[in-house]
Design a protein around this motif. Structure first.
Motif, PDB file in Angstrom:
ATOM      1  N   LEU A 249       0.825  -1.196   0.000  1.00  0.00           N
ATOM      2  CA  LEU A 249       0.000   0.000   0.000  1.00  0.00           C
ATOM      3  C   LEU A 249       0.862   1.250   0.000  1.00  0.00           C
ATOM      4  O   LEU A 249       2.019   1.220   0.422  1.00  0.00           O
ATOM      5  CB  LEU A 249      -0.914   0.024   1.241  1.00  0.00           C
ATOM      6  N   GLU A 250       0.265   2.332  -0.464  1.00  0.00           N
ATOM      7  CA  GLU A 250       0.937   3.623  -0.443  1.00  0.00           C
ATOM      8  C   GLU A 250       0.464   4.407   0.780  1.00  0.00           C
ATOM      9  O   GLU A 250      -0.723   4.442   1.099  1.00  0.00           O
ATOM     10  CB  GLU A 250       0.608   4.402  -1.714  1.00  0.00           C
ATOM     11  N   THR A 251       1.400   5.030   1.497  1.00  0.00           N
ATOM     12  CA  THR A 251       1.042   5.866   2.641  1.00  0.00           C
ATOM     13  C   THR A 251       0.496   7.194   2.128  1.00  0.00           C
ATOM     14  O   THR A 251       1.165   7.899   1.370  1.00  0.00           O
ATOM     15  CB  THR A 251       2.274   6.123   3.532  1.00  0.00           C
ATOM     16  N   LEU A 252      -0.715   7.520   2.543  1.00  0.00           N
ATOM     17  CA  LEU A 252      -1.381   8.738   2.067  1.00  0.00           C
ATOM     18  C   LEU A 252      -1.628   9.712   3.213  1.00  0.00           C
ATOM     19  O   LEU A 252      -1.979   9.303   4.321  1.00  0.00           O
ATOM     20  CB  LEU A 252      -2.720   8.396   1.402  1.00  0.00           C
ATOM     21  N   ASN A 253      -1.449  10.990   2.941  1.00  0.00           N
ATOM     22  CA  ASN A 253      -1.768  12.042   3.903  1.00  0.00           C
ATOM     23  C   ASN A 253      -3.220  12.466   3.666  1.00  0.00           C
ATOM     24  O   ASN A 253      -3.503  13.475   3.023  1.00  0.00           O
ATOM     25  CB  ASN A 253      -0.811  13.221   3.730  1.00  0.00           C
TER      26      ASN A 253
ATOM     27  N   LEU B 222       2.677  -4.293   3.443  1.00  0.00           N
ATOM     28  CA  LEU B 222       3.885  -3.546   3.092  1.00  0.00           C
ATOM     29  C   LEU B 222       3.497  -2.104   2.765  1.00  0.00           C
ATOM     30  O   LEU B 222       2.471  -1.853   2.147  1.00  0.00           O
ATOM     31  CB  LEU B 222       4.588  -4.190   1.899  1.00  0.00           C
ATOM     32  N   ARG B 223       4.324  -1.152   3.161  1.00  0.00           N
ATOM     33  CA  ARG B 223       4.006   0.262   2.928  1.00  0.00           C
ATOM     34  C   ARG B 223       5.168   0.948   2.211  1.00  0.00           C
ATOM     35  O   ARG B 223       6.339   0.618   2.422  1.00  0.00           O
ATOM     36  CB  ARG B 223       3.746   0.986   4.261  1.00  0.00           C
ATOM     37  N   ILE B 224       4.828   1.910   1.354  1.00  0.00           N
ATOM     38  CA  ILE B 224       5.840   2.770   0.745  1.00  0.00           C
ATOM     39  C   ILE B 224       5.556   4.210   1.181  1.00  0.00           C
ATOM     40  O   ILE B 224       4.456   4.529   1.632  1.00  0.00           O
ATOM     41  CB  ILE B 224       5.851   2.666  -0.799  1.00  0.00           C
ATOM     42  N   GLY B 225       6.535   5.078   1.051  1.00  0.00           N
ATOM     43  CA  GLY B 225       6.397   6.453   1.492  1.00  0.00           C
ATOM     44  C   GLY B 225       5.399   7.242   0.674  1.00  0.00           C
ATOM     45  O   GLY B 225       5.151   6.942  -0.506  1.00  0.00           O
ATOM     46  N   GLN B 226       4.824   8.273   1.293  1.00  0.00           N
ATOM     47  CA  GLN B 226       3.798   9.056   0.614  1.00  0.00           C
ATOM     48  C   GLN B 226       4.366   9.970  -0.468  1.00  0.00           C
ATOM     49  O   GLN B 226       3.612  10.481  -1.300  1.00  0.00           O
ATOM     50  CB  GLN B 226       3.035   9.904   1.637  1.00  0.00           C
ATOM     51  N   PHE B 227       5.680  10.183  -0.478  1.00  0.00           N
ATOM     52  CA  PHE B 227       6.281  11.091  -1.462  1.00  0.00           C
ATOM     53  C   PHE B 227       6.906  10.359  -2.648  1.00  0.00           C
ATOM     54  O   PHE B 227       7.504  10.985  -3.509  1.00  0.00           O
ATOM     55  CB  PHE B 227       7.338  11.972  -0.784  1.00  0.00           C
TER      56      PHE B 227
ATOM     57  N   LYS C 164       6.355  -3.046  -6.671  1.00  0.00           N
ATOM     58  CA  LYS C 164       7.795  -3.167  -6.898  1.00  0.00           C
ATOM     59  C   LYS C 164       8.591  -2.445  -5.823  1.00  0.00           C
ATOM     60  O   LYS C 164       9.593  -2.954  -5.310  1.00  0.00           O
ATOM     61  CB  LYS C 164       8.157  -2.618  -8.281  1.00  0.00           C
ATOM     62  N   SER C 165       8.156  -1.241  -5.481  1.00  0.00           N
ATOM     63  CA  SER C 165       8.876  -0.451  -4.484  1.00  0.00           C
ATOM     64  C   SER C 165       8.833  -1.124  -3.117  1.00  0.00           C
ATOM     65  O   SER C 165       9.828  -1.160  -2.397  1.00  0.00           O
ATOM     66  CB  SER C 165       8.268   0.952  -4.405  1.00  0.00           C
ATOM     67  N   ALA C 166       7.666  -1.663  -2.745  1.00  0.00           N
ATOM     68  CA  ALA C 166       7.539  -2.333  -1.444  1.00  0.00           C
ATOM     69  C   ALA C 166       8.391  -3.596  -1.389  1.00  0.00           C
ATOM     70  O   ALA C 166       9.071  -3.862  -0.375  1.00  0.00           O
ATOM     71  CB  ALA C 166       6.079  -2.669  -1.184  1.00  0.00           C
ATOM     72  N   LEU C 167       8.386  -4.391  -2.453  1.00  0.00           N
ATOM     73  CA  LEU C 167       9.197  -5.610  -2.482  1.00  0.00           C
ATOM     74  C   LEU C 167      10.681  -5.289  -2.561  1.00  0.00           C
ATOM     75  O   LEU C 167      11.509  -6.027  -2.014  1.00  0.00           O
ATOM     76  CB  LEU C 167       8.787  -6.481  -3.659  1.00  0.00           C
ATOM     77  N   ASN C 168      11.040  -4.200  -3.215  1.00  0.00           N
ATOM     78  CA  ASN C 168      12.444  -3.798  -3.312  1.00  0.00           C
ATOM     79  C   ASN C 168      13.011  -3.477  -1.923  1.00  0.00           C
ATOM     80  O   ASN C 168      14.169  -3.795  -1.623  1.00  0.00           O
ATOM     81  CB  ASN C 168      12.574  -2.586  -4.225  1.00  0.00           C
ATOM     82  N   LYS C 169      12.175  -2.881  -1.072  1.00  0.00           N
ATOM     83  CA  LYS C 169      12.623  -2.600   0.304  1.00  0.00           C
ATOM     84  C   LYS C 169      12.809  -3.876   1.101  1.00  0.00           C
ATOM     85  O   LYS C 169      13.578  -3.917   2.051  1.00  0.00           O
ATOM     86  CB  LYS C 169      11.589  -1.700   1.003  1.00  0.00           C
ATOM     87  N   GLN C 170      12.094  -4.941   0.706  1.00  0.00           N
ATOM     88  CA  GLN C 170      12.214  -6.230   1.390  1.00  0.00           C
ATOM     89  C   GLN C 170      13.258  -7.126   0.719  1.00  0.00           C
ATOM     90  O   GLN C 170      13.438  -8.270   1.135  1.00  0.00           O
ATOM     91  CB  GLN C 170      10.856  -6.935   1.372  1.00  0.00           C
TER      92      GLN C 170
END
Length: 370
Positions: free
Chosen positions: A267-271, A309-314, A359-365
């Motif tokens: 998921l994407e972190t949203l403000n 899994l989370r990715i940054g909001q930016f 892809k971004s979340a799995l790349n961090k893992q």
């Protein structure tokens, strides 16, 4: 694990009066405790603990004898709720606790212990109130913890029982790229998955908005304090409740399906609070209720041993080509499809974002390609 079971209850008129007495007493103790904590900090730079406040309640009962008619455990539950509110304020920056008002359409009080549940006769026994007719539509097994009784704006009563089922939290399942799905939540479509599937946004509020405006105008024309205004207010509350129930039903079914079909969800972190300041989209964002949906995914993932899994909001998940990594800085909200200038790949804006989130979340893992 701790799980909450919510049931509807049907009190008699005498029991309703007792409920209102509990609502008022717990609200009074909460406001009294909050005032004491504020004064103590202003005068001594120290905060009064919950245990000190609980001891002071005994003296408070001598001054206000009507508090003796209320369950003492419920009064102590009010100080516990205040302590929790201050903890969220200091740790999570959720906002300073406010004084409670009797005008609040939602009222509640807690019963930490000494209550009974009779599944055979569909009844719940509360201290100082007695046996109450309850729709016990499902049974639970485990140790009963705190019960919370609440009243909705439409005048319905519910009891929520927190139960410890004495089971350990499941071990997280192993996951890789094949059993992970990226989810991009939006307005046009509620959720877009990295496999290309799109879930329509039902937009329950938008569907009922015209009817809601009609009912609100009718209420505004009624004289304040009159019975007709109370009836009109109840009609507005019923429609709001219907919209909320529709939204919760949709989100529960979707979240259960996604948790059941995948081992991990990205998921994407949203403000969301910041996005709501956009007056052009605020109504649609509030209607989608993304935060509520993410919360459902998180606790259901914990129940079934799945991973969130989370990715940054930016991170620019929408503007990056998932094939070659080209960054399209000129992409606007109106562009629903675009072609990558480097690899000439045609992208659906939302599907591309979901793939990049995965892809971004799995790349961090360090799981890309596994």
């Amino acid at each position: 694990m701790l799980k909450a079971y919510k049931y509807r209850i049907y009190p008699t008129k005498e029991q309703e009066e007792s409920f209102f007495q509990h609502f008022g007493a717990c609200r009074f103790v909460y406001n009294w405790a909050l005032e004491n904590k504020i004064k103590s900090y202003e005068q001594n730079d120290k905060s009064v603990s919950r245990f000190t406040l609980n001891k002071m309640i005994t003296e408070l009962k001598e001054e206000h004898t009507w508090l003796k008619d209320v369950n003492s455990q419920s009064l102590q539950g009010a100080t516990l709720n205040l302590e929790t509110a201050f903890t969220k304020f200091f740790r999570e920056k959720k906002g300073f606790p406010n004084f409670k008002s009797k005008k609040n359409p939602v009222q509640s009080f807690s019963v930490p212990q000494f209550y009974e549940v009779d599944f055979d006769n569909n009844k719940v026994k509360l201290p100082k109130i007695g046996w109450i007719k309850t729709k016990l539509h499902r049974k639970f097994k485990g140790i009963e913890k705190t019960a919370t009784l609440s009243r909705t704006p439409t005048g319905k009563y519910y009891i929520s029982i927190l139960v410890d089922d004495e089971q350990e939290t499941p071990v997280k399942s192993l996951f890789n790229e094949k059993v992970t799905v990226g989810i991009d939540i939006g307005i046009k479509d509620f959720a877009i998955l990295s496999n290309g599937k799109k879930i329509d946004n039902p937009k329950y509020l938008k569907t009922s908005i015209q009817r809601l405006h009609v009912l609100q105008r009718r209420m505004s024309r009624k004289q304040k304090g009159s019975k007709n205004r109370a009836k009109a207010r109840n009609a507005v509350s019923k429609l709001h409740e219907k919209i909320s129930n529709q939204r919760n039903d949709f989100q529960h079914k979707l979240s259960s399906k996604l948790i059941g079909e995948n081992q991990a969800l990205a998921l994407e972190t949203l403000n969301v609070s910041g996005m709501l300041k956009n007056h052009c989209l605020a109504l649609h964002i509030a209607d989608a209720s993304w935060s509520s949906f993410v919360t459902k995914l998180e606790y259901k993932a914990e129940w079934f041993g799945k991973t969130i899994l989370r990715i940054g909001q930016f991170e620019p998940s929408t503007k990056i080509c998932n094939v070659c990594g080209y960054h399209n800085k000129n992409l606007t909200l109106a562009d629903r499809e675009w072609q990558c200038p480097d690899c000439k790949t045609n992208h659906d804006r939302d599907v591309n974002a979901a793939i990049n989130i995965k892809k971004s979340a799995l790349n961090k893992q360090n799981l890309i390609g596994i």
